[in-house]
Design a protein around this motif. Structure first.
Motif, PDB file in Angstrom:
ATOM      1  N   PRO A   1     -10.982  11.949 -18.001  1.00 21.13           N
ATOM      2  CA  PRO A   1     -10.639  13.170 -17.255  1.00 21.13           C
ATOM      3  C   PRO A   1     -11.338  13.168 -15.886  1.00 21.13           C
ATOM      4  N   GLY A   2     -10.582  13.518 -14.881  1.00 16.89           N
ATOM      5  CA  GLY A   2     -11.131  13.549 -13.532  1.00 16.89           C
ATOM      6  C   GLY A   2     -11.171  12.187 -12.856  1.00 16.89           C
ATOM      7  N   GLY A   3     -10.691  11.149 -13.561  1.00 15.69           N
ATOM      8  CA  GLY A   3     -10.667   9.803 -12.986  1.00 15.69           C
ATOM      9  C   GLY A   3      -9.527   9.653 -11.982  1.00 15.69           C
ATOM     10  N   ARG A   4      -9.420   8.483 -11.423  1.00 16.78           N
ATOM     11  CA  ARG A   4      -8.406   8.223 -10.395  1.00 16.78           C
ATOM     12  C   ARG A   4      -7.206   7.489 -10.966  1.00 16.78           C
ATOM     13  N   TRP A   5      -6.035   7.830 -10.453  1.00 16.56           N
ATOM     14  CA  TRP A   5      -4.807   7.104 -10.778  1.00 16.56           C
ATOM     15  C   TRP A   5      -4.836   5.769 -10.049  1.00 16.56           C
ATOM     16  N   ASN A   6      -4.174   4.776 -10.616  1.00 15.26           N
ATOM     17  CA  ASN A   6      -3.989   3.477  -9.965  1.00 15.26           C
ATOM     18  C   ASN A   6      -2.501   3.288  -9.710  1.00 15.26           C
ATOM     19  N   TYR A   7      -2.195   2.789  -8.533  1.00 17.88           N
ATOM     20  CA  TYR A   7      -0.799   2.609  -8.124  1.00 17.88           C
ATOM     21  C   TYR A   7      -0.547   1.151  -7.778  1.00 17.88           C
ATOM     22  N   TYR A   8       0.637   0.674  -8.139  1.00 21.38           N
ATOM     23  CA  TYR A   8       1.040  -0.667  -7.736  1.00 21.38           C
ATOM     24  C   TYR A   8       2.510  -0.630  -7.357  1.00 21.38           C
ATOM     25  N   ILE A   9       2.793  -1.095  -6.144  1.00 16.27           N
ATOM     26  CA  ILE A   9       4.173  -1.193  -5.661  1.00 16.27           C
ATOM     27  C   ILE A   9       4.497  -2.679  -5.557  1.00 16.27           C
ATOM     28  N   TYR A  10       5.494  -3.101  -6.341  1.00 21.14           N
ATOM     29  CA  TYR A  10       5.892  -4.505  -6.390  1.00 21.14           C
ATOM     30  C   TYR A  10       6.592  -4.889  -5.086  1.00 21.14           C
ATOM     31  N   PRO A  11       6.051  -5.858  -4.342  1.00 17.34           N
ATOM     32  CA  PRO A  11       6.641  -6.184  -3.034  1.00 17.34           C
ATOM     33  C   PRO A  11       8.090  -6.657  -3.114  1.00 17.34           C
ATOM     34  N   ASN A  12       8.425  -7.520  -4.062  1.00 14.84           N
ATOM     35  CA  ASN A  12       9.800  -8.041  -4.141  1.00 14.84           C
ATOM     36  C   ASN A  12      10.794  -6.942  -4.491  1.00 14.84           C
ATOM     37  N   LYS A  13      10.427  -6.085  -5.434  1.00 15.16           N
ATOM     38  CA  LYS A  13      11.331  -4.993  -5.818  1.00 15.16           C
ATOM     39  C   LYS A  13      11.475  -3.976  -4.681  1.00 15.16           C
ATOM     40  N   PHE A  14      10.382  -3.718  -3.964  1.00 12.94           N
ATOM     41  CA  PHE A  14      10.415  -2.785  -2.838  1.00 12.94           C
ATOM     42  C   PHE A  14      11.332  -3.322  -1.738  1.00 12.94           C
ATOM     43  N   GLU A  15      11.186  -4.612  -1.424  1.00 10.99           N
ATOM     44  CA  GLU A  15      12.046  -5.241  -0.410  1.00 10.99           C
ATOM     45  C   GLU A  15      13.513  -5.144  -0.801  1.00 10.99           C
ATOM     46  N   GLU A  16      13.808  -5.478  -2.041  1.00  8.29           N
ATOM     47  CA  GLU A  16      15.194  -5.462  -2.513  1.00  8.29           C
ATOM     48  C   GLU A  16      15.773  -4.050  -2.466  1.00  8.29           C
ATOM     49  N   PHE A  17      15.001  -3.080  -2.921  1.00  6.08           N
ATOM     50  CA  PHE A  17      15.473  -1.699  -2.986  1.00  6.08           C
ATOM     51  C   PHE A  17      15.779  -1.147  -1.594  1.00  6.08           C
TER      52      PHE A  17
ATOM     53  N   PRO B   1       0.822  -1.204   0.000  1.00  2.17           N
ATOM     54  CA  PRO B   1       0.000   0.000   0.000  1.00  2.17           C
ATOM     55  C   PRO B   1       0.864   1.265   0.000  1.00  2.17           C
ATOM     56  N   VAL B   2       0.402   2.284  -0.694  1.00  5.39           N
ATOM     57  CA  VAL B   2       1.125   3.559  -0.740  1.00  5.39           C
ATOM     58  C   VAL B   2       1.354   4.081   0.671  1.00  5.39           C
ATOM     59  N   THR B   3       0.363   3.945   1.538  1.00  4.26           N
ATOM     60  CA  THR B   3       0.497   4.455   2.909  1.00  4.26           C
ATOM     61  C   THR B   3       1.630   3.767   3.663  1.00  4.26           C
ATOM     62  N   LEU B   4       1.791   2.461   3.457  1.00  6.55           N
ATOM     63  CA  LEU B   4       2.872   1.724   4.123  1.00  6.55           C
ATOM     64  C   LEU B   4       4.222   2.113   3.533  1.00  6.55           C
TER      65      LEU B   4
END
Length: 86
Positions: free
Chosen positions: A45-61, A10-13
């Protein structure tokens, strides 16, 4: 053999781990400035962005183990329990 799914971070985490705000993380993702996630612009227009954070890449980084963080471990359990039920 059942496939174990790793839910996106999650973006918040991610923001809390980085000691930054949620909007900062969203801006990084939208600008394509990080190797550990993506942002998809709204289709209308005016729609929402979608976000995805890859867990394995995040851990490695960041050199951490997401399963050591209770919030992520709970999310992982919920995701995999739902898969078993469905």
């Amino acid at each position: 053999m059942t496939e174990v799914k790793m839910p996106g971070v999650p973006v918040t985490l991610a923001a809390r781990i980085m000691c930054k705000g949620n909007e900062f993380v969203r801006c990084l993702l939208q600008a394509g400035r990080v190797p550990w996630g993506t942002a998809t612009p709204p289709e209308t227009p005016g729609g929402r962005w979608n976000y995805y954070i890859y867990p394995n890449k995040f851990e490695e980084f960041f050199g951490l183990h997401l399963m050591d963080i209770p919030e992520y471990a709970n999310l992982w359990r919920e995701c995999n329990e739902t898969e078993k039920e469905g």
